[in-house]
Design a protein around this motif. Structure first.
Motif, PDB file in Angstrom:
ATOM      1  N   VAL A   6      -4.507  -0.708  -4.522  1.00 30.53           N
ATOM      2  CA  VAL A   6      -3.844  -1.651  -3.620  1.00 30.53           C
ATOM      3  C   VAL A   6      -4.352  -1.484  -2.194  1.00 30.53           C
ATOM      4  O   VAL A   6      -4.218  -0.411  -1.599  1.00 30.53           O
ATOM      5  N   ASP A   7      -4.914  -2.553  -1.644  1.00 29.28           N
ATOM      6  CA  ASP A   7      -5.295  -2.583  -0.235  1.00 29.28           C
ATOM      7  C   ASP A   7      -4.012  -2.751   0.582  1.00 29.28           C
ATOM      8  O   ASP A   7      -3.089  -3.436   0.161  1.00 29.28           O
ATOM      9  N   GLY A  48      -1.217 -10.623   5.386  1.00 30.68           N
ATOM     10  CA  GLY A  48      -0.716  -9.582   6.279  1.00 30.68           C
ATOM     11  C   GLY A  48      -0.635  -8.223   5.613  1.00 30.68           C
ATOM     12  O   GLY A  48      -1.191  -8.016   4.532  1.00 30.68           O
ATOM     13  N   PRO A  49       0.070  -7.289   6.253  1.00 30.22           N
ATOM     14  CA  PRO A  49       0.155  -5.931   5.712  1.00 30.22           C
ATOM     15  C   PRO A  49       1.142  -5.805   4.560  1.00 30.22           C
ATOM     16  O   PRO A  49       2.021  -4.974   4.548  1.00 30.22           O
ATOM     17  N   SER A  50       0.999  -6.682   3.580  1.00 35.16           N
ATOM     18  CA  SER A  50       1.946  -6.754   2.469  1.00 35.16           C
ATOM     19  C   SER A  50       1.626  -5.789   1.325  1.00 35.16           C
ATOM     20  O   SER A  50       2.387  -5.691   0.374  1.00 35.16           O
ATOM     21  N   GLY A  68      -8.854   0.893   5.001  1.00 37.47           N
ATOM     22  CA  GLY A  68      -9.717   1.325   6.084  1.00 37.47           C
ATOM     23  C   GLY A  68      -8.956   2.061   7.166  1.00 37.47           C
ATOM     24  O   GLY A  68      -9.550   2.605   8.088  1.00 37.47           O
ATOM     25  N   ASN A  69      -7.627   2.099   7.061  1.00 45.49           N
ATOM     26  CA  ASN A  69      -6.815   2.751   8.071  1.00 45.49           C
ATOM     27  C   ASN A  69      -5.636   3.453   7.404  1.00 45.49           C
ATOM     28  O   ASN A  69      -4.569   2.867   7.248  1.00 45.49           O
ATOM     29  N   LYS A  76     -11.512   3.543   3.005  1.00 49.21           N
ATOM     30  CA  LYS A  76     -12.722   2.716   3.107  1.00 49.21           C
ATOM     31  C   LYS A  76     -13.467   3.129   4.366  1.00 49.21           C
ATOM     32  O   LYS A  76     -12.832   3.471   5.350  1.00 49.21           O
ATOM     33  N   PRO A  77     -14.751   3.066   4.402  1.00 46.41           N
ATOM     34  CA  PRO A  77     -15.603   2.722   3.267  1.00 46.41           C
ATOM     35  C   PRO A  77     -15.744   3.918   2.334  1.00 46.41           C
ATOM     36  O   PRO A  77     -15.754   5.062   2.764  1.00 46.41           O
TER      37      PRO A  77
END
Length: 132
Positions: free
Chosen positions: A51-52, A58-60, A80-81, A98-99
């Protein structure tokens, strides 16, 4: 293992799908938004998910993670954060930052497969941050 991918960057989703299938798993769905992800969960019953955190809506990804945790589906965040992940990891096993390299992803997938299968793999591979 039946795996769901929640990633809004099409190229990253495709690469992840190819790696998951090359490792012998089945991708049961790929979603770029919260609604699409929840639909895949309801229709396919994945056994695991990537899950990204930040999706097209949005940040869902955090909301999706909490839903997966409430239904007993193990998952990891791919982001990535990592600072955007709550302290409780929203119920995730951990996170892959990521990456990532394809080799790193393969090592993480091997570790996660063993862990989800009930085995106790020794040391997590570099690149996989486990929740405490």
């Amino acid at each position: 293992m039946k795996i769901m991918i929640v990633e809004d960057e099409a190229l990253l989703a495709l690469e992840l799908e190819m790696e998951v299938e090359a490792a012998g798993h089945e991708v049961v769905g790929t979603a770029a938004s919260r609604c699409a992800a929840l639909e895949i969960v309801d229709q396919t019953g994945p056994q695991f998910a990537f899950v990204d955190v930040h999706l097209s809506d949005g940040p869902s990804g955090i909301d999706i993670g909490r839903h997966l945790a409430s239904t007993g589906i193990p998952f990891v965040f791919v982001t990535g954060n990592v600072k955007r992940i709550p302290d409780d990891f929203a119920g995730a096993i951990g996170a892959i930052e990521k990456p990532y390299t394809m080799n790193g992803l393969q090592n993480a997938l091997t570790y996660l497969t063993a862990r989800v299968s009930g085995l106790q793999p020794s040391t997590p591979p570099p690149g996989l941050i486990l929740a405490e």
